[in-house]
Write an enzyme that holds these catalytic residues in place. Structure first.
Site, PDB file in Angstrom:
ATOM      1  N   LYS A  13       0.688  -1.139  -0.008  1.00 32.92           N
ATOM      2  CA  LYS A  13       0.161  -0.063   0.037  1.00 32.92           C
ATOM      3  C   LYS A  13       0.908   1.320  -0.052  1.00 32.92           C
ATOM      4  O   LYS A  13       0.610   2.393  -0.779  1.00 32.92           O
ATOM      5  CB  LYS A  13      -0.856  -0.002   1.204  1.00 32.92           C
ATOM      6  CG  LYS A  13      -1.848  -1.369   1.315  1.00 32.92           C
ATOM      7  CD  LYS A  13      -2.647  -1.281   2.639  1.00 32.92           C
ATOM      8  CE  LYS A  13      -2.139  -1.255   3.846  1.00 32.92           C
ATOM      9  NZ  LYS A  13      -1.386  -2.476   4.133  1.00 32.92           N
ATOM     10  N   ARG A  88      -9.938   0.575   9.018  1.00 37.40           N
ATOM     11  CA  ARG A  88      -9.197  -0.783   9.105  1.00 37.40           C
ATOM     12  C   ARG A  88     -10.544  -1.560   9.842  1.00 37.40           C
ATOM     13  O   ARG A  88     -10.151  -2.830  10.232  1.00 37.40           O
ATOM     14  CB  ARG A  88      -8.362  -0.534   9.845  1.00 37.40           C
ATOM     15  CG  ARG A  88      -7.064  -1.060   9.158  1.00 37.40           C
ATOM     16  CD  ARG A  88      -5.950  -0.865  10.077  1.00 37.40           C
ATOM     17  NE  ARG A  88      -4.335  -1.552  10.044  1.00 37.40           N
ATOM     18  CZ  ARG A  88      -3.415  -1.100   9.446  1.00 37.40           C
ATOM     19  NH1 ARG A  88      -3.466   0.292   8.900  1.00 37.40           N
ATOM     20  NH2 ARG A  88      -2.504  -1.715   9.423  1.00 37.40           N
ATOM     21  N   ARG A 127      11.791  -5.655   4.811  1.00 38.44           N
ATOM     22  CA  ARG A 127      11.423  -4.283   4.670  1.00 38.44           C
ATOM     23  C   ARG A 127      12.594  -3.314   5.168  1.00 38.44           C
ATOM     24  O   ARG A 127      12.742  -3.617   6.609  1.00 38.44           O
ATOM     25  CB  ARG A 127      10.132  -3.815   4.871  1.00 38.44           C
ATOM     26  CG  ARG A 127       9.953  -2.221   4.871  1.00 38.44           C
ATOM     27  CD  ARG A 127       8.625  -1.928   4.901  1.00 38.44           C
ATOM     28  NE  ARG A 127       7.781  -2.382   6.159  1.00 38.44           N
ATOM     29  CZ  ARG A 127       6.489  -2.089   6.138  1.00 38.44           C
ATOM     30  NH1 ARG A 127       5.681  -1.605   5.188  1.00 38.44           N
ATOM     31  NH2 ARG A 127       5.884  -2.540   7.157  1.00 38.44           N
ATOM     32  N   ARG A 160      11.446  -1.497  11.009  1.00 38.82           N
ATOM     33  CA  ARG A 160      10.180  -1.313  11.925  1.00 38.82           C
ATOM     34  C   ARG A 160       9.977  -2.199  12.982  1.00 38.82           C
ATOM     35  O   ARG A 160      10.040  -3.427  12.807  1.00 38.82           O
ATOM     36  CB  ARG A 160       8.910  -1.206  11.218  1.00 38.82           C
ATOM     37  CG  ARG A 160       8.522   0.113  10.592  1.00 38.82           C
ATOM     38  CD  ARG A 160       7.294   0.303   9.747  1.00 38.82           C
ATOM     39  NE  ARG A 160       6.117  -0.362  10.085  1.00 38.82           N
ATOM     40  CZ  ARG A 160       5.071  -0.238   9.404  1.00 38.82           C
ATOM     41  NH1 ARG A 160       4.998   0.309   8.143  1.00 38.82           N
ATOM     42  NH2 ARG A 160       4.060  -0.924   9.703  1.00 38.82           N
ATOM     43  N   ARG A 171      -0.224  -9.394  13.093  1.00 35.44           N
ATOM     44  CA  ARG A 171      -1.030  -8.370  12.357  1.00 35.44           C
ATOM     45  C   ARG A 171      -1.766  -9.017  11.164  1.00 35.44           C
ATOM     46  O   ARG A 171      -2.827  -8.392  11.258  1.00 35.44           O
ATOM     47  CB  ARG A 171       0.168  -7.642  11.597  1.00 35.44           C
ATOM     48  CG  ARG A 171       0.909  -6.480  12.657  1.00 35.44           C
ATOM     49  CD  ARG A 171       2.060  -5.975  12.194  1.00 35.44           C
ATOM     50  NE  ARG A 171       2.095  -5.136  10.988  1.00 35.44           N
ATOM     51  CZ  ARG A 171       3.069  -4.840  10.289  1.00 35.44           C
ATOM     52  NH1 ARG A 171       4.449  -5.022  10.421  1.00 35.44           N
ATOM     53  NH2 ARG A 171       2.699  -4.073   9.146  1.00 35.44           N
TER      54      ARG A 171
HETATM   55  P1  AP5 Z   1       4.780  -1.500   1.815  1.00 39.82           P
HETATM   56  O1  AP5 Z   1       4.609  -0.927   0.554  1.00 39.82           O
HETATM   57  O2  AP5 Z   1       5.690  -0.775   2.718  1.00 39.82           O
HETATM   58  O3  AP5 Z   1       3.351  -2.362   2.464  1.00 39.82           O
HETATM   59  P2  AP5 Z   1       2.224  -1.930   3.050  1.00 39.82           P
HETATM   60  O4  AP5 Z   1       1.237  -2.515   2.434  1.00 39.82           O
HETATM   61  O5  AP5 Z   1       2.250  -0.272   3.163  1.00 39.82           O
HETATM   62  O6  AP5 Z   1       2.439  -2.568   4.633  1.00 39.82           O
HETATM   63  P3  AP5 Z   1       2.670  -1.928   5.991  1.00 39.82           P
HETATM   64  O7  AP5 Z   1       3.189  -2.742   6.914  1.00 39.82           O
HETATM   65  O8  AP5 Z   1       2.835  -0.324   6.123  1.00 39.82           O
HETATM   66  O9  AP5 Z   1       0.933  -2.059   6.388  1.00 39.82           O
HETATM   67  P4  AP5 Z   1       0.420  -1.841   7.484  1.00 39.82           P
HETATM   68  O10 AP5 Z   1      -1.094  -1.645   7.124  1.00 39.82           O
HETATM   69  O11 AP5 Z   1       0.307  -3.087   8.415  1.00 39.82           O
HETATM   70  O12 AP5 Z   1       1.124  -0.714   8.475  1.00 39.82           O
HETATM   71  P5  AP5 Z   1       0.585   0.705   8.961  1.00 39.82           P
HETATM   72  O13 AP5 Z   1       1.647   1.454   8.922  1.00 39.82           O
HETATM   73  O14 AP5 Z   1      -0.711   1.123   8.323  1.00 39.82           O
HETATM   74  O15 AP5 Z   1       5.661  -2.924   1.179  1.00 39.82           O
HETATM   75  C1  AP5 Z   1       6.198  -3.903   2.027  1.00 39.82           C
HETATM   76  C2  AP5 Z   1       7.589  -4.284   1.702  1.00 39.82           C
HETATM   77  O16 AP5 Z   1       7.340  -5.012   0.369  1.00 39.82           O
HETATM   78  C3  AP5 Z   1       8.515  -3.060   1.225  1.00 39.82           C
HETATM   79  O17 AP5 Z   1       9.831  -3.730   1.572  1.00 39.82           O
HETATM   80  C4  AP5 Z   1       8.461  -2.884  -0.205  1.00 39.82           C
HETATM   81  O18 AP5 Z   1       9.877  -2.858  -0.674  1.00 39.82           O
HETATM   82  C5  AP5 Z   1       8.268  -4.396  -0.575  1.00 39.82           C
HETATM   83  N1  AP5 Z   1       7.135  -4.631  -1.633  1.00 39.82           N
HETATM   84  C6  AP5 Z   1       6.287  -3.729  -2.056  1.00 39.82           C
HETATM   85  N2  AP5 Z   1       5.578  -4.104  -3.352  1.00 39.82           N
HETATM   86  C7  AP5 Z   1       6.429  -5.230  -3.727  1.00 39.82           C
HETATM   87  C8  AP5 Z   1       6.235  -5.977  -4.841  1.00 39.82           C
HETATM   88  N3  AP5 Z   1       5.344  -5.915  -5.887  1.00 39.82           N
HETATM   89  N4  AP5 Z   1       7.231  -7.057  -5.007  1.00 39.82           N
HETATM   90  C9  AP5 Z   1       8.063  -7.308  -4.121  1.00 39.82           C
HETATM   91  N5  AP5 Z   1       8.173  -6.488  -3.020  1.00 39.82           N
HETATM   92  C10 AP5 Z   1       7.415  -5.384  -2.751  1.00 39.82           C
HETATM   93  O19 AP5 Z   1      -0.021   0.322  10.219  1.00 39.82           O
HETATM   94  C11 AP5 Z   1       1.107  -0.005  11.402  1.00 39.82           C
HETATM   95  C12 AP5 Z   1       0.382   0.013  12.820  1.00 39.82           C
HETATM   96  O20 AP5 Z   1      -0.305   1.261  12.757  1.00 39.82           O
HETATM   97  C13 AP5 Z   1      -0.886  -1.042  12.647  1.00 39.82           C
HETATM   98  O21 AP5 Z   1      -0.252  -2.457  13.186  1.00 39.82           O
HETATM   99  C14 AP5 Z   1      -1.712  -0.345  13.847  1.00 39.82           C
HETATM  100  O22 AP5 Z   1      -1.172  -0.728  15.022  1.00 39.82           O
HETATM  101  C15 AP5 Z   1      -1.695   1.057  13.693  1.00 39.82           C
HETATM  102  N6  AP5 Z   1      -2.575   1.779  12.727  1.00 39.82           N
HETATM  103  C16 AP5 Z   1      -2.577   2.143  11.590  1.00 39.82           C
HETATM  104  N7  AP5 Z   1      -3.678   2.565  10.934  1.00 39.82           N
HETATM  105  C17 AP5 Z   1      -4.533   2.172  11.821  1.00 39.82           C
HETATM  106  C18 AP5 Z   1      -6.064   2.259  11.649  1.00 39.82           C
HETATM  107  N8  AP5 Z   1      -6.812   2.921  10.770  1.00 39.82           N
HETATM  108  N9  AP5 Z   1      -6.656   1.870  12.853  1.00 39.82           N
HETATM  109  C19 AP5 Z   1      -6.187   1.179  13.872  1.00 39.82           C
HETATM  110  N10 AP5 Z   1      -4.789   1.221  13.910  1.00 39.82           N
HETATM  111  C20 AP5 Z   1      -3.974   1.509  12.944  1.00 39.82           C
END
Ligand code: AP5
Length: 221
Positions: A13, A88, A127, A160, A171
């Protein structure tokens, strides 16, 4: 453009969002990034959120809904937005509905990035994120030119705290239980568009941009 990127942790994402906003000129609103910025700045919001984030649990809905409400009131979000990691839960989706109804604007599309969950574990454990500019790398799939340093700003690359394998698996479980119901929620309204998010990053970007173009055509026709 008012769009949501939905998908499990590690679906790509954040990676895709930075490319989509370049092409569409709307702000990328990542609730995870806002929370991490608060943790780094030592705010009370950050202190409250940190224990949930480190365990891979969701931060309570009322905290997130208040935080997103404030972000949406900022001037740059008046012409559209791209949400990454929000909503979410169903209560978060309902709260977003209320904001959009109040503003009298529709949601254009919800893009679900579909990825195999074992691939997600590989992606997240490899990552690394730049502490300076936030650029995302992967040790195998998208390595930096110099080990441990960002290609763009030479910042330090960090792992992270929630990308350790046991937290990643939790997660994913949290995603299945609390976020996956949103797929049916938006599908029932005809707003959901599924995108195969496996394969090369650029191929996924091409699919995403094609779907957005199609959604824009549907909205104006
Ligand atoms: P990346 O693009 O970083 O993936 P992502 O989907 O953004 O993953 P996140 O871990 O950031 O998502 P998340 O939703 O768990 O975390 P968030 O920060 O929102 O890609 C991942 C890796 O893969 C990278 O190394 C990239 O290079 C590689 N990659 C990408 N595309 C690729 C491809 N096509 N092929 C190969 N490699 C590839 O949330 C973190 C925490 O915050 C949550 O756990 C929760 O505690 C809290 N939080 C955030 N939002 C909320 C909410 N709305 N409600 C409640 N809690 C929340």
């Amino acid at each position: 453009m008012r769009t949501i990127l939905l998908g499990p942790p590690g679906a790509g994402k954040g990676t895709q969002a930075s490319r989509i906003v370049d092409a569409h000129g709307v702000p990328h609103i990542s609730t995870g990034d806002i929370l991490r910025a608060n943790v780094k700045a030592g705010t009370s919001l950050g202190a409250e959120a940190k224990r949930f984030m480190d365990a891979g649990e969701l931060v309570p809905d009322e905290v997130i809904i208040g935080m997103v409400g404030e972000r949406l009131a900022e001037p740059d979000a008046q012409g559209g937005f791209l949400f990454d990691g929000f909503p979410r839960t169903v209560p978060q989706a309902e709260a977003l509905d209320e904001v959009l109804v109040t503003r009298g604007v529709p949601l254009d599309a919800v893009l679900e990035l579909v990825v195999d969950h074992e691939e997600v574990v590989r992606r997240l454990t490899g990552r690394r994120t730049c502490a300076g500019c936030g650029r995302i790398f992967h040790l195998v799939y998208d390595p930096p030119s110099t080990e441990g340093r960002c290609d763009d700003c030479d910042g330090e690359l960090q792992q992270r705290a929630d990308d350790r394998e046991e937290v990643v698996r939790n997660r994913l479980e949290v995603y299945r239980e609390q976020t996956e119901p949103l797929v049916a929620f938006y599908e029932a309204r005809g707003q959901l568009r599924r995108i195969d998010a496996q394969g090369e990053v650029q191929d996924v970007t091409d699919r995403v941009l094609a779907v957005l173009q199609e959604a824009a055509g549907t909205a104006t026709s």
